[in-house]
Each structure stands twice: as C-alpha cells, then as structure tokens.
Design an enzyme around this catalytic site. Structure first.
Site, PDB file in Angstrom:
ATOM      1  N   CYS A 194       4.216  35.237 -75.324  1.00 35.36           N
ATOM      2  CA  CYS A 194       4.499  34.820 -76.708  1.00 35.36           C
ATOM      3  C   CYS A 194       3.616  33.625 -77.061  1.00 35.36           C
ATOM      4  O   CYS A 194       3.031  33.539 -78.141  1.00 35.36           O
ATOM      5  CB  CYS A 194       5.957  34.399 -76.877  1.00 35.36           C
ATOM      6  SG  CYS A 194       7.183  35.616 -76.369  1.00 35.36           S
ATOM      7  N   HIS A 198       1.286  32.482 -80.278  1.00 35.58           N
ATOM      8  CA  HIS A 198       1.958  31.631 -81.256  1.00 35.58           C
ATOM      9  C   HIS A 198       1.956  30.141 -80.917  1.00 35.58           C
ATOM     10  O   HIS A 198       2.531  29.346 -81.648  1.00 35.58           O
ATOM     11  CB  HIS A 198       3.375  32.148 -81.500  1.00 35.58           C
ATOM     12  CG  HIS A 198       3.366  33.546 -82.066  1.00 35.58           C
ATOM     13  ND1 HIS A 198       2.968  33.806 -83.350  1.00 35.58           N
ATOM     14  CD2 HIS A 198       3.651  34.750 -81.505  1.00 35.58           C
ATOM     15  CE1 HIS A 198       3.034  35.115 -83.571  1.00 35.58           C
ATOM     16  NE2 HIS A 198       3.432  35.709 -82.466  1.00 35.58           N
ATOM     17  N   ARG A 237      11.993  41.747 -84.726  1.00 33.98           N
ATOM     18  CA  ARG A 237      10.651  41.144 -84.712  1.00 33.98           C
ATOM     19  C   ARG A 237      10.216  40.899 -83.257  1.00 33.98           C
ATOM     20  O   ARG A 237       9.067  41.129 -82.894  1.00 33.98           O
ATOM     21  CB  ARG A 237      10.651  39.855 -85.526  1.00 33.98           C
ATOM     22  CG  ARG A 237       9.315  39.145 -85.627  1.00 33.98           C
ATOM     23  CD  ARG A 237       8.259  39.903 -86.390  1.00 33.98           C
ATOM     24  NE  ARG A 237       7.316  40.562 -85.501  1.00 33.98           N
ATOM     25  CZ  ARG A 237       6.088  40.943 -85.853  1.00 33.98           C
ATOM     26  NH1 ARG A 237       5.650  40.740 -87.077  1.00 33.98           N
ATOM     27  NH2 ARG A 237       5.293  41.536 -84.994  1.00 33.98           N
ATOM     28  N   CYS A 241       6.842  42.372 -81.420  1.00 33.09           N
ATOM     29  CA  CYS A 241       5.824  41.615 -80.689  1.00 33.09           C
ATOM     30  C   CYS A 241       5.643  42.176 -79.280  1.00 33.09           C
ATOM     31  O   CYS A 241       4.524  42.300 -78.796  1.00 33.09           O
ATOM     32  CB  CYS A 241       6.222  40.135 -80.599  1.00 33.09           C
ATOM     33  SG  CYS A 241       5.848  39.211 -82.099  1.00 33.09           S
TER      34      CYS A 241
END
Lengths: 280, 132, 104, 150
Positions: A194, A198, A237, A241
């Site tokens: 992740c 991000h 969501r 991802c």
C-alpha cells in the site's frame, strides 16, 4: 572471514534498528506519517488531505468541485437517513445501539472491542445492532449498509477522527500492528505494498491517474465512484487496490481489512470526517 | 516500482557507513537469492524438460500445485490468477489438451511458489518501509 | 420509496437558479453485461421538462451520452417566491418521474 | 344525422385538442433522427438545418482539459448572444455525436451545466442557435485510460 562477520554484525544492527522503529507506538507512527506528507507536500494544508487526490491535482479538483455542486451520493444519504430512523419491533432504533450521539459515531469507528478481541467497524456495529434487535443481517458490500454509513458520515462531517488504541488493551495494539504490517507488506504479482503507491509515490502518475496520499484516506468513505455509477465502501476500495497489484483480494470485513482500517484510520486521527465523498 | 525499491534500500543503508553499504546490500541480495531460488529452479526445470513431463501423473501434480496455492493463501499472499490457472489446467486436462494443461499448471506452480517466496521475504522486509 | 429526483433552487430577485439530479441508469445500449456477455438495452432519459407555475421554462433533450444519474442546471428570469416549479422526465421506455417544489 | 355526427366529431376533436394543447406545447419533440446520427455534421443538419456554424467568443464553454473520467465530464455553457433559441452539445468522436440539446424559452438564460460521457479524446462543441444564425465554440477534452482510480 573478518569481513563476513562484520557484514553480519552490521546486518543485525541494521535489522534491530529497523525493528525498533517498526515497533514504535501508534502515536509516534502517526506523527511520523503526518510529518512525512507535510514535508513531501509543503503547500498542502493538513485539513486538505481528506479530499484525497483532489488535494494534490488541481485539474481533477475542478471537476470534482463541479460534481460536488450536486453529488450523486445525496440519494444515498437520504436513503440512509430513512433507514436510520426505522423503529425495530423491539421499539428501539439504531441510535439506541450506540453510546455516542449520532453526529459522533462515524468519527469513533473503527474501535477495538476488548471482550470480542477484535476490531469492530461501523458496518459491523450496524449489523450487531440489527442482530440485537432480531433483524436479518445486511450484506456488507451493497445497498442499505452503505446508505446508513453514508448518512452517518454526513452527520459526522466536521468531527475529527478519534480512533483509540488503548494502552491497557494489548489486543488493540496487536490489531493495530497487524494492520500496519498489512499496509507495508508487498503483495501480488506486481509486488506492491500500500505504502509503495500511497506514501512513497503519492502524487505521482500511474498511467493517467495520480496516486493519492494515504493520510486522509478513510475520512471520506463511503464514496460514489463515477466509474461504477454507485456507492462503495472503504473495504471495497481496499479490495480494488489489492486486485490492482494482482493479489487475491480478501473478504470484505475480514480481519485483514478491519485491522488495516484500524491502522489507517488511526493515521488520520485529528482530520475531519468529510464523507460521503465523490471520486472518479 | 523503482522508487519503492530505492526507498527500501535507502531505509536500510541510512544507518550504516558507505563501506558497509555494499555488504548489507550483498547480505540482502544473498538472502533474496536463497529465498527465491527454489521457485526459480522449478521454473528452469520445467522449461528444460519436455511437455510430456507433467502428464505422468497429472492428478498428483495438480493436487500438489493446489497445496502450494493454499499455502500461499494461508500466508495471506496468494496472487490473483493462481486459482484460475489451476482451474483452467484441470479443464484442459479433462478435455485432453495436455500441452496447455501442463503449461497452465506450471504457471500456477510458479505463481504459488513466487507468492510464498514473497511472503517469506516480506516477513521482515515490511519493517524497512515504515514511515518514521 | 424516496423520490428519484432532487432539486435545489436559489432565488435572487426574479432570477431562479435551478440544479437538478435524478437517479437513472442512462444505459447507452452498447454496453455488455460483464457476467452474461449480453448487450444491455438502451435505457435513458429522453426529455427533461421544467415548468414554473405551469409555464415551460426549459426543455432538455438528452441522448445516451448524458452521464448516469444525470445532473442538469440552468437559470431563468421572472420567478418569485412561492412559485411552483415542476421537474419531470420521460425515458425511452416510457417511464416518467416528477417532482414539485416551491421557490423560496 | 350526418350533420349531427360531424358536429359531434368536430366537437370531439376540438375537445381533444383543447385537452392536449398544453402538453403538445410542453412536450417538444425529441429529435430522434439527430440523436441517432453517427456523424456530427449530419446530426447538426438534422437538428438545426445546417452544419455550418459561425465561430464566436461569445459562447463560454467550460470543460476540463483532461477528463478525470470519460463517464462523467462536467460541461458548462454560457452564451452572451441575444435571442438564443437553443443550446446543443456535440462531441465529435462519440458514436452518436449529439449529446444533448436544450430549448430556450423567453426568460430562460442561455446558461446551462450538465455532465456528459465521452468515449475518447475529442472536440466538444457548444452550438448556440439564435434568431440570427448558428454559432459555435469548441474545445478539446482529453480522455485517458485510467490507472487504478479510473
């Protein structure tokens, strides 16, 4: 020989230092997380992070503002409001199931439930409430539960996220750490964590899309996705991802996603709830 | 992707002197090679052997591959296509298309092994990415 | 069931600003169902009408190229507080919906 | 008898006309032919009788440079021309280029906003018909294939 052992020593020391940082407490983690984005994007005020990529990308932001003129999620809020007001045969309502006033609920979820030894998300709490009133459980990935969440997010707008990892509950810290580990672990055929997108690459392009910062990610869910023409939850969501990095998604409301939500929400503590949101 | 890797090694090396950078990198690399090599060698073996190799006992090999997939799933590391590859391999075998069945099976095994290697690697590697 | 039309109005002098949003799939007729592979038939609003105290103030003709859950905004003069604004749409399948609102 | 019936018939027709008159006025005809045309020029001929427009800077067309999502592209049109009869949106490269047409009624301002779908990068044209002629302005909108978000 000497050289090898020196290498080994250094490796161990480096690993230990890494370990110590990885074991830092939630609040140290959060401050470091916030500081990272503040130094990466010095011009973006902290409060803007709840707007996701629109805090970073000005052209996209203008289009988003036009959608926000009359956002399609208003239908969801309205349906949620009606559902929230319903009276169960027991004579009770959803509001009776929550310790907080309605306008504060969203800001305090997810929370760790010590007696159950697990993270309870808002969606779960809604279903717990239904179970307690002998109502059928709602499916997590559609319709009513998202509408109720949208309504609660709307009611909590402006309230600052206040996620707690109590010191005296070792299970809470373990859940937080597990979410943190998930967040930083590379997975899937594309081998991404992740954080690779991000944190490290926030603001950069992935094909035509710019990557949003994780800070503020949970504040605006559920969202109306223009691409899908409907509302989705934070866990949907997450699943998106995970699929995008070509790993097999986990079940919605799985331990993995709940712990991830716990960690991610803690990182956004102090940011205002601004859901439901509209996203491309 | 590059950036992600850069930051990863950056995290490790930030705490040591330039001379030791090389040996830390070497150590990391050595460990990676050791972890990845079982998966790699399998891939090489299969590509070197002839296509009839997996037809000897397709059912057993399919079961073994499925076990690998489950192991990857239990490690929370399963890749998205593995189950589908196994499913297609089984269907092709049933239809008698052993060549594609074997190719799909090999791909699935490669994915499952890579996912497991990834999980082993990440058991500690994730810590280096934590923002601090 | 809650209404499938939402309207927001703002009155400044005799100028009314109208914003409307409606729930509608706006199917183009060229999209395929990802599960069945079958073409989803066209289903879209064709006409959106606005009247103020019974007098037409806007006729909007839509093709399938208007986004799902359509939004439409416009302005008209000659409005006053207490006027009744009616929004109505009809789609290619003959469905209709209507919402009445009072300007203030 | 015959006379009587025709009178009755006539009355019936008049009654029917009376009853439907406001509706007829209200429900302008949906321009089927123009909407189903696959070419922008033909759609404009079907709709407005011409594909020749006068370029003008008196039409303000607001569209994004790069659409965040081709499924939802915000469009705002604001004309400072006199006696506007209709405003239309033409997306040249869409399979059916005419996206929408708005009929102005005296008192209605030539100022509209909506959200449209675009299949690919294309010029978006705002076509404004006035009592004097057909005017237009256009801008290109880039539609990209998304990464993870889109």
């Amino acid at each position: 020989m000497r050289r090898t052992s020196a290498c080994l020593m250094i490796s161990i020391v480096a690993a230990l230092i890494g370990q110590a940082a990885a074991l830092a407490g939630p609040e140290e983690d959060r401050l470091a997380f916030v500081a990272f984005f503040e130094s990466r994007f010095p011009d973006i005020p902290l409060a803007e992070y709840g707007n996701g990529i629109y805090a970073i990308d000005s052209d996209a932001r203008e289009q988003w503002i036009e959608i926000e003129e009359f956002p399609p999620y208003e239908f969801s809020i309205e349906r949620g409001r009606t559902l929230w007001a319903q009276i169960f045969p027991s004579g009770k309502t959803y509001a009776d199931c929550f310790a907080q006033r309605t306008g504060k609920i969203r800001a305090e979820y997810p929370r760790f439930d010590e007696s159950r030894g697990e993270v309870v998300t808002l969606a779960m709490a809604i279903n717990d409430c239904r179970a307690g009133n002998q109502q059928q459980l709602l499916p997590y990935d559609e319709g009513e539960i998202i509408d109720i969440s949208a309504f609660l997010a709307f009611e909590s707008r402006g309230e600052k996220l206040e996620i707690r990892v109590p010191d005296d509950q070792p299970g809470a810290l373990a859940a937080y750490d597990s979410g943190k580990r998930f967040y930083y672990t590379k997975r899937g055929q594309l081998n991404f964590a992740c954080s690779d997108c991000h944190v490290t690459s926030a603001g950069q392009y992935v094909r035509a899309d710019r990557l949003s910062a994780s800070l503020g990610h949970p504040t605006h869910f559920p969202v109306y996705r223009s691409k899908l023409g409907g509302m989705i939850s934070l866990h949907q969501r997450f699943a998106g991802c995970v699929r995008d990095v070509r790993a097999k998604p986990f079940d919605l409301q799985s331990n993995e996603y709940r712990n991830l939500e716990y960690f991610l929400s803690y990182m956004s503590n102090g940011l205002a709830v601004n859901g439901p949101g509209a996203r491309k | 992707m590059d950036q992600a890797h850069a930051s990863e090694s950056g995290m490790t090396t930030a705490t040591v002197s330039p001379v030791s950078v090389t040996c830390v990198r070497f150590a990391v690399l050595a460990v990676l090679v050791m972890i990845i090599s079982p998966g790699c060698s399998t891939a090489e073996d299969t590509s070197a052997s002839d296509a009839s190799r997996c037809t000897k006992d397709f059912a057993a090999e399919l079961a073994a591959a499925e076990q690998l997939r489950v192991a990857a799933a239990n490690a929370g590391a399963e890749w998205i296509a593995t189950a589908g590859l196994l499913h297609s391999a089984k269907q092709d075998a049933e239809a008698g298309s052993m060549e594609t069945a074997c190719a799909l099976l090999e791909q699935a095994v490669f994915e499952a092994r890579s996912a497991l290697a990834q999980a082993r690697r990440e058991a500690d590697a994730w810590r280096n990415r934590v923002v601090r | 069931m809650a209404s499938k039309i939402k309207v927001k109005t703002k009155l400044s002098g005799d100028l009314a600003e109208v914003k409307s949003l409606m729930l509608h799939p706006m199917e183009t007729g060229s999209r395929k169902d990802p599960d069945t592979g079958k073409v989803i038939p066209a289903h879209h609003i064709t006409q959106l009408n606005f009247t103020n105290n019974g007098n037409p103030v806007m006729v909007a003709n839509f093709s399938t190229a208007i986004s799902k859950d359509p939004y439409f905004g416009f302005k008209f003069r000659g409005a006053k507080e207490g006027d009744t604004l009616v929004v109505s749409w009809v789609d290619n399948l003959g469905n209709r919906d209507e919402l009445e609102t009072v300007l203030k | 008898m015959k006379t009587r019936r025709s009178i009755l018939q006539g009355a019936g027709i008049a009654l029917a006309m009376f009853a439907t008159l406001p509706r007829v006025l209200l429900a302008a005809v949906w321009p089927d032919k123009a909407f189903s045309s696959a070419a922008a020029g033909q759609a404009m001929i079907d709709l407005l009788g011409t594909d020749q427009t006068i370029p003008t800077d008196q039409i303000f067309l607001k569209v994004p440079e790069i659409a965040e999502n081709g499924a939802v592209v915000p469009v705002t049109i604001n004309a400072s021309l006199e006696n506007v009869e209709s405003i239309s949106i033409v997306v040249e490269k869409n399979p059916r280029p005419l996206a929408a047409t708005f009929e102005m009624i005296p008192g209605t301002l030539p100022e509209i906003s909506c959200r449209i779908k675009m299949g690919e990068t294309s010029d978006v044209m705002a076509v404004v018909k006035t009592a004097d002629g057909v005017y237009s302005t256009s801008k290109q909108v880039k539609v990209t294939i998304g990464g993870c978000g889109g």
